[in-house]
Design a protein around this motif. Structure first.
Motif, short mmCIF file in Angstrom:
data_model
loop_
_atom_site.label_atom_id
_atom_site.label_comp_id
_atom_site.label_asym_id
_atom_site.label_seq_id
_atom_site.Cartn_x
_atom_site.Cartn_y
_atom_site.Cartn_z
N SER A 365 0.84 -1.20 0.00
CA SER A 365 0.00 0.00 0.00
C SER A 365 0.87 1.26 0.00
N VAL A 366 1.96 1.21 0.75
CA VAL A 366 2.86 2.37 0.79
C VAL A 366 3.55 2.54 -0.56
N TYR A 367 3.97 1.41 -1.15
CA TYR A 367 4.64 1.52 -2.45
C TYR A 367 3.69 2.11 -3.50
N ASN A 368 2.40 1.78 -3.39
CA ASN A 368 1.43 2.34 -4.35
C ASN A 368 1.47 3.87 -4.35
N GLU A 369 1.82 4.46 -3.20
CA GLU A 369 1.92 5.93 -3.12
C GLU A 369 3.32 6.39 -3.55
#
Ligand SMILES: Cc1cc2nc3c(=O)[nH]c(=O)nc-3n(C[C@H](O)[C@H](O)[C@H](O)COP(=O)(O)OP(=O)(O)OC[C@H]3O[C@@H](n4cnc5c(N)ncnc54)[C@H](O)[C@@H]3O)c2cc1C
Length: 379
Positions: A365-369
């Motif tokens: 989820s963090v990488y998606n940002e």
């Protein structure tokens, strides 16, 4: 004479490559010694892994979309045009309007699903490999309270993990909705196991058994009958469905096929270490456009820019090219809407899925940002 580096394709690989070159060659660009040109045929940059989360209604589509001109560094000349021919003998690209000569070319034209590869597939199937497809699938899933979901896969396709991920996420999705016992989930795969990478198949198989996800291997689609809602395999068997989620075989970009630079599927024969187009010294290939036998993934494109960018910069500065691509790929494996595993591998080291955890889902989820920093060439 100004050295012109042209990057073709404003997706993940092309945008990262152009931005890294633009940032690292700032002085040379300022001095008028080098020009970095990025040619994109759309101003819409979509983070494609987001399609999974759109289909699951976890995020709105806009979350994964940016304007290309907002991502590209000021040192890079961004041109919107559709290239129709790559003339590698004359070092020039052609569009309907203009010619673009280059000293160095980086091709990053990607891959796309061929919905015409099987009769009836376009009319009869849903998908999460296009923006429109993910939105349409989201709405169908939201209305589904019972029935059969059949998932079919053909090769080659980008993000080899995505078919497994969506079926595992769907299991959780329908459990949370309270109707999992009324929805049959059937996953199919064209070879003798449920994923091309044996360790990934071994990781997923127990989940399938524990969570009552049906599977069938050696499943090769021959046709789809949209009226009767049946998928027909090469051995003549009919498989009924209410929703058919299909990942068709992919091909390279039309410009690669039309320029006769690709193999039969339109993928460019590429040296596995230097990432140069075979029989060329000044054309590099990044991302899905290569014919390399590794996963077509954004992470692959990212690691490849770490080879191509320093090698081009070294050449411009009169130094030898020493960076070599190791075949490195990194992929998250979503196991549900709340936990995930992860694999990294390269030409010499096979993947070993990490222990599934909430933390790895959170990292994803963090990488998606963080992706947008990556595209800007900052990460
Ligand atoms: C559902 C899904 C989930 C995914 N999940 C992951 C994941 O979790 N992790 C991961 O690493 N990867 C994932 N991927 C794969 C990843 O998105 C792609 O591998 C990556 O985008 C490849 O980058 P690319 O630059 O090669 O191609 P793309 O990003 O597709 O860009 C190619 C660009 O070239 C442009 N182009 C093509 N022809 C021309 C032309 N003639 N003239 C001008 N421009 C042209 C196209 O318009 C496009 O903008 C996923 C993909 C999908 C569909």
């Amino acid at each position: 004479m100004v050295k012109r580096i042209v990057v073709l394709g404003g997706g993940s690989g092309g945008t990262m490559t152009a931005n890294r070159l633009g940032r690292q060659l700032g002085q040379e660009i300022k001095n008028g010694e080098v020009e970095v040109v990025l040619i994109a045929n759309t101003d819409t940059h979509i983070y494609q892994p987001g399609y999974l989360f759109i289909a699951m209604n976890e995020k709105e589509p806009e979350h994964f979309i940016r304007k290309e001109n907002r991502l590209v560094h000021r040192n890079v000349k961004l041109v919107f045009d559709d290239i129709v021919k790559i003339d590698k003998d004359q070092n020039v690209l052609h569009s309907a309007k203009q010619k673009y000569p280059y000293d160095y070319l980086v091709v990053s034209t990607g891959s796309h699903p061929d919905f015409n590869s099987v009769p009836g597939l376009k009319e009869g199937s849903d998908n999460f490999y296009t923006l429109d497809g993910a939105i349409k699938l989201r709405d169908k899933l939201a209305n589904m309270t019972e029935g059969r979901i059949l998932l079919t896969v053909d090769v080659p396709h980008k993000c080899p993990a995505a078919p497994l991920e969506i079926i595992l996420m769907l299991d959780d999705y329908f459990r949370k909705k309270g109707v999992r016992d009324k929805v049959e989930l059937k996953y199919t795969y064209p070879i003798n196991r449920i994923h091309s990478l044996q360790p990934v198949a071994d990781w997923a198989q127990p989940q399938f058994e524990k969570r009552n996800i049906l599977s069938e291997t050696f499943f090769n689609l021959e046709a789809v009958d949209p009226e009767r809602k049946v998928a027909i395999t090469m051995d003549g068997e009919e498989h009924p469905f209410d929703i058919l989620i299909s990942i068709p075989a992919h091909t390279g970009a039309p410009v690669i096929i039309d320029s006769r630079l690709g193999d039969e599927d339109g993928f460019i024969p590429t040296d596995r270490y230097s990432l140069k187009m075979e029989e060329s010294d000044n054309v590099y290939v990044v991302g899905d456009a290569t014919n390399l036998p590794i996963s077509k993934a954004g992470s692959t494109a990212h690691y490849q820019t770490e080879v191509v960018v320093p090698n081009i910069i070294n050449r411009i500065k009169g130094r030898p090219e020493t960076a070599r691509y190791s075949g490195k790929v990194a992929c998250f494996l979503e196991n549900s809407l709340e936990d995930a595993s992860m694999i990294t591998f390269d030409y010499n080291n096979p993947p070993a899925p990490a222990t599934t955890s909430d933390l790895l889902h959170w990292f994803k989820s963090v990488y998606n940002e963080l992706y947008w920093l990556n595209a800007r060439g900052i990460l």
